[in-house]
Design an enzyme around this catalytic site. Structure first.
Site, short mmCIF file in Angstrom:
data_model
loop_
_atom_site.label_atom_id
_atom_site.label_comp_id
_atom_site.label_asym_id
_atom_site.label_seq_id
_atom_site.Cartn_x
_atom_site.Cartn_y
_atom_site.Cartn_z
N ARG A 49 0.82 -1.22 0.00
CA ARG A 49 0.00 0.00 0.00
C ARG A 49 0.85 1.27 0.00
NH1 ARG A 49 -3.75 0.60 -2.23
NH2 ARG A 49 -4.66 2.27 -1.01
N ILE A 50 1.79 1.35 0.93
CA ILE A 50 2.59 2.57 1.03
C ILE A 50 3.60 2.67 -0.11
CG2 ILE A 50 4.15 3.92 2.48
CD1 ILE A 50 1.21 3.75 3.45
N CYS A 189 1.82 6.37 10.50
CA CYS A 189 0.83 7.32 10.00
C CYS A 189 0.14 8.04 11.16
CB CYS A 189 -0.19 6.60 9.13
SG CYS A 189 -1.07 5.25 9.94
N THR A 190 -0.13 7.33 12.24
CA THR A 190 -0.83 7.95 13.37
C THR A 190 0.07 8.93 14.11
OG1 THR A 190 -2.30 6.04 13.60
CG2 THR A 190 -2.08 7.49 15.51
N HIS A 216 -9.19 4.34 13.75
CA HIS A 216 -8.34 4.03 12.60
C HIS A 216 -9.03 3.15 11.58
CE1 HIS A 216 -4.73 3.05 10.34
NE2 HIS A 216 -4.01 3.86 11.11
N THR A 248 -1.66 1.02 20.21
CA THR A 248 -0.91 1.83 19.25
C THR A 248 0.34 2.37 19.91
OG1 THR A 248 -0.93 3.79 17.83
CG2 THR A 248 -2.29 3.89 19.80
#
Length: 377
Positions: A49-50, A189-190, A216, A248
């Protein structure tokens, strides 16, 4: 995206240099021939994905050249399909073709490989000095050394490091990179969705203590239907049919880039059945009494000034899909927050956990290259 940090070199004649003299770089002349722009030569290790989104962003960036992609087992024709079509972010811009082992994107040939050992890719020979590690496997200095052994100069992880690798969040602590590190993590990302807002609030009002919760979107690590996970029993349940409490490391990572908050910030996550875009809730006790209106005004000013492109500001009644493909790290939602008293407030910020984060990975690669170029000059 366009947080331009290109290295500029002015010379009297463009003919004075040959592009072949610069490993991993290209020179682009201005229209009047009076200046040349050093362009970062990049590569991607991992085409998930990234990795695919980083590739799209690099292809639209005049300050970087994508020269190599190591895709594990994916064949070039399948890589072309994966690059061209995306359920959330739509069809890729420009043309997508295949020529043997090359992906041909917008007419530009990019060598692809399927090496399990990234040392075998030959990054340097392909002009990929700065490599995005996005397999999720090579997240320690020891393991990522293989990428340097393959000829790369520096490695940027698109994930938190699993050792003492330096963590950089663009817009928060990028000035800490001084060229001495060969491996740099772009955090998660978070963390990128949280840290800019935390910095904005802490710098102006001071944070005594805080709890964060990220709501998320689903990710590829979750199960389509009920499966099994010995590490996280609830995490093994169907992602599309449940709200799943989870852990997380974003809050802890935030204190790495803002050390004054160590021991003052922690958090958790809820995984929810949406495909993309997440939202973070920061509930904090402030040192300095203020009003919610003053907080909003401060964040808005930063979003239009020194943190523009990183921290955003929204005062419209938006929902998650309105932030799909948003290139900013963290978009403060003025209408969603609440204040209990002048020292206790809940703040909310959206972030595209795929596209926004991938933009920061590219920015970090360019930043590392720019700092290195200044040191070498």
């Amino acid at each position: 995206m366009k947080l331009s940090i290109a290295f500029l070199a002015t010379i009297s004649s463009a003919a004075a240099f040959s592009t072949s003299s610069f490993s991993g770089s290209a020179l682009k002349a201005s229209s009047n021939g009076s200046s040349l722009q050093m362009v970062t030569g990049t590569g991607i290790n991992g085409f998930g994905r990234i990795g695919r989104l980083v590739a799209r962003i690099l292809m639209e960036d005049d300050d970087a050249d994508l020269n190599a992609i190591n895709a594990g087992s994916a064949t070039p024709d399948y890589m072309a399909y994966q690059y061209k079509f995306d359920t959330i972010h739509g069809k890729a811009k420009g043309t997508v073709e295949v020529d043997g082992d090359f992906l041909v994107l917008n007419g530009r040939k990019i060598m692809t490989s399927r090496c399990r050992d990234p040392a075998e890719v030959g990054w340097g020979a392909l002009g990929a000095d700065y490599v995005c590690e996005s397999t999720g496997v090579f997240l320690t200095k020891e393991k990522a050394q293989a990428i340097l052994d393959g000829g790369a100069k520096k490695v940027v992880y698109s994930a938190p490091g699993k050792d003492d690798t330096q963590t950089i969040v663009m817009g928060v602590n990028e000035n800490e990179y001084d060229g001495s590190e060969n491996f740099v993590s772009c955090a998660s990302c978070t963390t990128n969705g949280l840290a800019p807002m935390v910095k904005a609030i802490n710098d102006e009002f001071g944070i005594e203590e805080a709890l964060m919760t990220t709501v998320h979107a689903m990710t590829a690590t979750q199960a389509v239907v009920d499966s099994s996970s010995r590490k996280d029993w609830r995490g093994g349940r169907a992602a599309s049919g449940n709200i799943i409490p989870s852990s997380t490391g974003a809050a802890k990572a935030c204190t790495k880039v803002i050390p004054s908050l160590q021991g003052k910030l922690t958090g958790m996550a809820f995984r929810v059945p949406t495909i993309d875009v997440s939202v973070v809730d920061l509930t904090c006790r402030l040192k300095k009494a203020t009003t919610y209106e003053d907080i909003c005004a401060h964040v808005k000013a930063l979003s239009e000034g020194e943190m523009k492109g990183i921290l955003g500001y929204s005062d419209e009644p938006c929902v998650s899909t309105d932030f799909e493909s948003d290139p900013r790290s963290s978009i403060f939602d003025a209408d969603a927050g609440i204040m209990l008293n002048p020292n206790f407030v809940k703040l909310v910020a959206w972030y595209d956990n795929e596209w926004g984060y991938s933009c920061r990975v590219v920015d970090l690669m360019k930043h590392v290259a720019a700092v290195d170029a200044k040191i070498a000059a």
